[in-house]
Design a protein around this motif. Structure first.
Motif, PDB file in Angstrom:
ATOM      1  N   TYR A  98     -30.569 -38.440  83.818  1.00 40.27           N
ATOM      2  CA  TYR A  98     -30.034 -38.837  85.119  1.00 40.27           C
ATOM      3  C   TYR A  98     -29.160 -40.090  85.017  1.00 40.27           C
ATOM      4  O   TYR A  98     -28.163 -40.223  85.732  1.00 40.27           O
ATOM      5  CB  TYR A  98     -31.190 -39.080  86.093  1.00 40.27           C
ATOM      6  CG  TYR A  98     -30.778 -39.218  87.543  1.00 40.27           C
ATOM      7  CD1 TYR A  98     -30.639 -38.109  88.351  1.00 40.27           C
ATOM      8  CD2 TYR A  98     -30.521 -40.470  88.091  1.00 40.27           C
ATOM      9  CE1 TYR A  98     -30.256 -38.224  89.682  1.00 40.27           C
ATOM     10  CE2 TYR A  98     -30.139 -40.605  89.420  1.00 40.27           C
ATOM     11  CZ  TYR A  98     -30.004 -39.481  90.211  1.00 40.27           C
ATOM     12  OH  TYR A  98     -29.627 -39.606  91.518  1.00 40.27           O
ATOM     13  N   LEU A 126     -41.107 -37.912  89.440  1.00 39.49           N
ATOM     14  CA  LEU A 126     -41.259 -36.528  88.998  1.00 39.49           C
ATOM     15  C   LEU A 126     -42.112 -35.648  89.906  1.00 39.49           C
ATOM     16  O   LEU A 126     -41.736 -34.518  90.202  1.00 39.49           O
ATOM     17  CB  LEU A 126     -41.844 -36.482  87.587  1.00 39.49           C
ATOM     18  CG  LEU A 126     -40.882 -36.695  86.420  1.00 39.49           C
ATOM     19  CD1 LEU A 126     -41.556 -36.298  85.121  1.00 39.49           C
ATOM     20  CD2 LEU A 126     -39.600 -35.899  86.591  1.00 39.49           C
ATOM     21  N   CYS A 137     -34.592 -33.649  82.769  1.00 40.38           N
ATOM     22  CA  CYS A 137     -33.646 -33.887  83.855  1.00 40.38           C
ATOM     23  C   CYS A 137     -33.639 -35.368  84.226  1.00 40.38           C
ATOM     24  O   CYS A 137     -32.578 -35.977  84.377  1.00 40.38           O
ATOM     25  CB  CYS A 137     -34.006 -33.039  85.069  1.00 40.38           C
ATOM     26  SG  CYS A 137     -33.027 -33.377  86.541  1.00 40.38           S
ATOM     27  N   LEU A 138     -34.829 -35.958  84.359  1.00 39.12           N
ATOM     28  CA  LEU A 138     -34.922 -37.379  84.685  1.00 39.12           C
ATOM     29  C   LEU A 138     -34.318 -38.237  83.575  1.00 39.12           C
ATOM     30  O   LEU A 138     -33.622 -39.223  83.849  1.00 39.12           O
ATOM     31  CB  LEU A 138     -36.382 -37.763  84.926  1.00 39.12           C
ATOM     32  CG  LEU A 138     -36.667 -39.235  85.255  1.00 39.12           C
ATOM     33  CD1 LEU A 138     -35.915 -39.660  86.512  1.00 39.12           C
ATOM     34  CD2 LEU A 138     -38.171 -39.463  85.422  1.00 39.12           C
ATOM     35  N   VAL A 159     -34.428 -32.933  90.057  1.00 36.67           N
ATOM     36  CA  VAL A 159     -35.623 -32.548  89.300  1.00 36.67           C
ATOM     37  C   VAL A 159     -36.164 -31.211  89.807  1.00 36.67           C
ATOM     38  O   VAL A 159     -36.517 -30.321  89.019  1.00 36.67           O
ATOM     39  CB  VAL A 159     -36.705 -33.642  89.394  1.00 36.67           C
ATOM     40  CG1 VAL A 159     -38.029 -33.155  88.807  1.00 36.67           C
ATOM     41  CG2 VAL A 159     -36.248 -34.913  88.673  1.00 36.67           C
ATOM     42  N   ALA A 198     -38.347 -30.884  83.982  1.00 31.69           N
ATOM     43  CA  ALA A 198     -38.368 -32.014  84.916  1.00 31.69           C
ATOM     44  C   ALA A 198     -38.148 -33.330  84.182  1.00 31.69           C
ATOM     45  O   ALA A 198     -37.344 -34.175  84.599  1.00 31.69           O
ATOM     46  CB  ALA A 198     -39.698 -32.036  85.673  1.00 31.69           C
TER      47      ALA A 198
END
Length: 609
Positions: A531, A500, A527-528, A556, A524
């Motif tokens: 993934y 991150l 988003c991770l 990210v 962030a």
């Protein structure tokens, strides 16, 4: 290897064709103007190419006769270093782990001191193998031994003796532009405690990860040690210790030093992103609240760790076959009430509240916080103000009392996730792990996130052995996957902040945001969390391979940038203005981030007086 060399050749050809005059550009570099000649070039790791200088360059830079006559290509230099590293690995087999780790760090550090371009290319291409050496967990060992390992200064040191001088000192740094700064006061290095000035190894390692993962130009980064003393008696008595031999400053004296540094940095580089790292809890929260609305800064231990943990928690919901909206119903026990543990709790509560459309107070009901004295309740005397919002009242903990042990809480609550950020190795005992078998989740999560490895709350092998094979396991330091027999694998997820913080920093920088908001950090983390594919998550894989770190960082960073645009705080970067950013699609944002990543290739050098 051949593919890598062909790719390098194409990049180099593109660089020569580009004709850029700025060696500081994050784009593919063209000719770079230097003001040095002869041995001065060879002693500058940024410009030095070792035996890679072509003959024409040797002539115009006054290098003929100062190097062996044969020109060795970048690819051959790369292969030679990797051969040397492989030889070191073979020759150190059977030696103690600490000895081997430091030997690997030394060979990489020597390359870093000599040839930065080759160093970063080696690091990028072998990130999965080399990140544990220049970053967690070896960096902790390096910090413990830094005074003895010190050979060449890197970064800047501001001490209590420099009060009143920092505004002028900041101009001693030779780079005209700095994009990323990582600062520590050495007061709480990983789980190792107060290491004083030796903590400089942390900013150095973090910024190496910024270069490798986010493509921040290494000439535009600045590691900083804020030396305000140390309370570590062994260091104060160590004749090799390089820091101030005095007790740590406290109270207003301490804050005046940090204030002065932040003001100096902001005056010279107002758009630089500042990352606070490994400050003890009281100062981690104090400085975060003091500066976050006035400067472009964040605290990785509080916010970065929280984001990575939140991504893992959301991934665990997916692994259970539940929609993310079910996160608000997850019962989560957090062991460790330091800056990292409280940071995780705060971000997780915010996320649960937002997803469920409820207040943060209502979302807190399923979170339990344990420190060294057990379960934290409102009955606790001398309750830390930072932990107070998470203290349970009697009505919420029927059957439990103030100070209840981990095993008591786990047996009573039957949590979906047990998350450790305690810094106490082995605190998830066999009894605790066996109690997790009675979790209300069919696929409970066990997160042993403390660093370095010896401080992990449990090992991966013990987690799968005692808590059962059907768990999701994550750790802060690397562990090997566990062979469960019958062809089954217990996957180990390294919940490492490197997923991150590079994206947070790069996305913030390229958005031109002057502050880093909770919304940017949430973006962030989410988003991770999204993934990984459904198939991967079902197998218990929550985090992607480190080998994909540049792509992860681009995704990210793009999420962070889009959040800044949504919140109307993106001011743009360089020639790209806020309107340009607002008109970008998701794919265009990722491409924009990727295009602005620095990549290490040799630039043609042109001397200018």
């Amino acid at each position: 290897m051949m593919m890598m060399w062909m790719s390098l050749a194409r990049l180099a050809a593109a660089a020569r064709a580009g004709g850029s005059r700025r060696c500081l550009s994050t784009a593919i570099p063209g000719p770079c103007i230097v003001h040095k000649r002869g041995s001065d070039i060879l002693h500058d790791p940024w410009f030095n190419k070792d035996t890679g200088f072509p003959l024409t360059e040797r002539d115009r830079l006054g290098l003929r006769g100062l190097l062996p006559p044969r020109v060795i290509s970048f690819e051959q230099q790369y292969a030679r270093f990797m051969e040397s590293f492989g030889s070191l690995e073979r020759n150190t087999q059977g030696q103690p782990e600490n000895v081997v780790s430091l030997a690997k760090w030394r060979i990489l550090n020597r390359l870093h001191d000599r040839n930065e371009t080759l160093y970063y290319r080696v690091l990028i291409d072998n990130i999965k193998d080399f990140a544990p050496i220049i970053y967690t967990p070896t960096v902790g060992l390096v910090c413990q031994n830094y005074s003895g390992l010190f050979r060449r200064p890197r970064g800047m040191y501001f001490s209590a003796k420099d009060k009143g001088e920092m505004m002028s000192m900041i101009y001693n740094w030779p780079a005209q532009q700095v994009d990323m700064i990582v600062i520590t006061d050495g007061s709480r290095i990983l789980g190792l405690g107060d290491l004083g000035v030796q903590g400089i190894g942390i900013p150095i390692g973090k910024l190496d990860m910024y270069v490798a993962a986010a493509g921040i130009n290494p000439q535009r980064v600045l590691p900083v040690m804020l030396d305000v003393g140390t309370n570590n008696e062994k260091l104060l008595e160590n004749h090799l210790y390089l820091g101030l031999r005095r007790r740590r400053l406290e109270g207003e004296e301490y804050l005046e030093i940090v204030d002065e540094f932040i003001e100096a940095v902001s005056a010279r580089w107002p758009k630089a992103v500042v990352q606070f790292e490994d400050f003890q809890m009281k100062w981690a929260f104090e400085t975060l609240e003091r500066y976050r609305k006035r400067f472009c800064m964040f605290n990785d231990d509080v916010q970065g760790t929280a984001g990575v943990a939140l991504a893992g928690l959301l991934g665990t919901v997916r692994a259970q076959g539940r929609p993310l909206s079910d996160f608000v119903n997850q019962k989560i026990v957090v062991v460790g009430a330091g800056s990292a543990g409280l940071g995780v709790l705060k971000m997780a509560v915010q996320s649960a509240a937002r997803m469920a459309g409820i207040s943060e107070t209502a979302a807190m009901k399923n979170f339990y916080l344990i420190d060294k004295d057990g379960l934290i309740t409102v009955e606790r005397t001398k309750l830390d103000p930072a932990a107070a919002p998470f203290a349970k009242d009697r009505a919420e903990i029927s059957g439990l009392s103030e100070g209840a042990s981990i095993v008591e809480v786990v047996k009573k609550v039957r949590p979906h996730v047990l998350l450790g950020l305690s810094g106490v190795g082995g605190i998830f005992s066999e009894e605790v792990l066996r109690a997790m078998r009675e979790s209300d989740s069919k696929k409970p999560g066990i997160f042993a996130m403390s660093n370095p490895t010896l401080n992990a709350e449990c090992t991966a092998a013990d987690a799968f052995k005692y808590a059962g094979e059907n768990i999701v396991f994550a750790s802060g330091s690397p562990f090997q996957n566990v062979d469960l027999g019958n062809g089954k694998i217990g996957h180990v997820n390294q919940a490492n902040n490197m997923y991150l913080f590079p994206g947070i920093g790069l996305g913030t920088l390229l958005s031109g945001a002057r502050i880093i908001t909770d919304g940017m950090l949430q973006a962030a983390a989410e988003c991770l969390a999204s993934y990984m594919t459904e198939e991967e998550v079902e197998r218990g894989i929550l985090y992607p391979s480190i080998n994909n770190i540049r792509h992860i960082t681009a995704e990210v960073g793009a999420a962070v940038l889009r959040a800044a645009v949504t919140e109307d705080i993106a001011e743009g970067h360089g020639d790209v203005g806020p309107k340009d950013l607002s008109h970008m699609s998701k794919e265009e944002t990722v491409n924009y981030i990727t295009r602005n990543m620095w990549y290490p290739v040799y630039s043609p050098l042109v001397h200018e007086k």
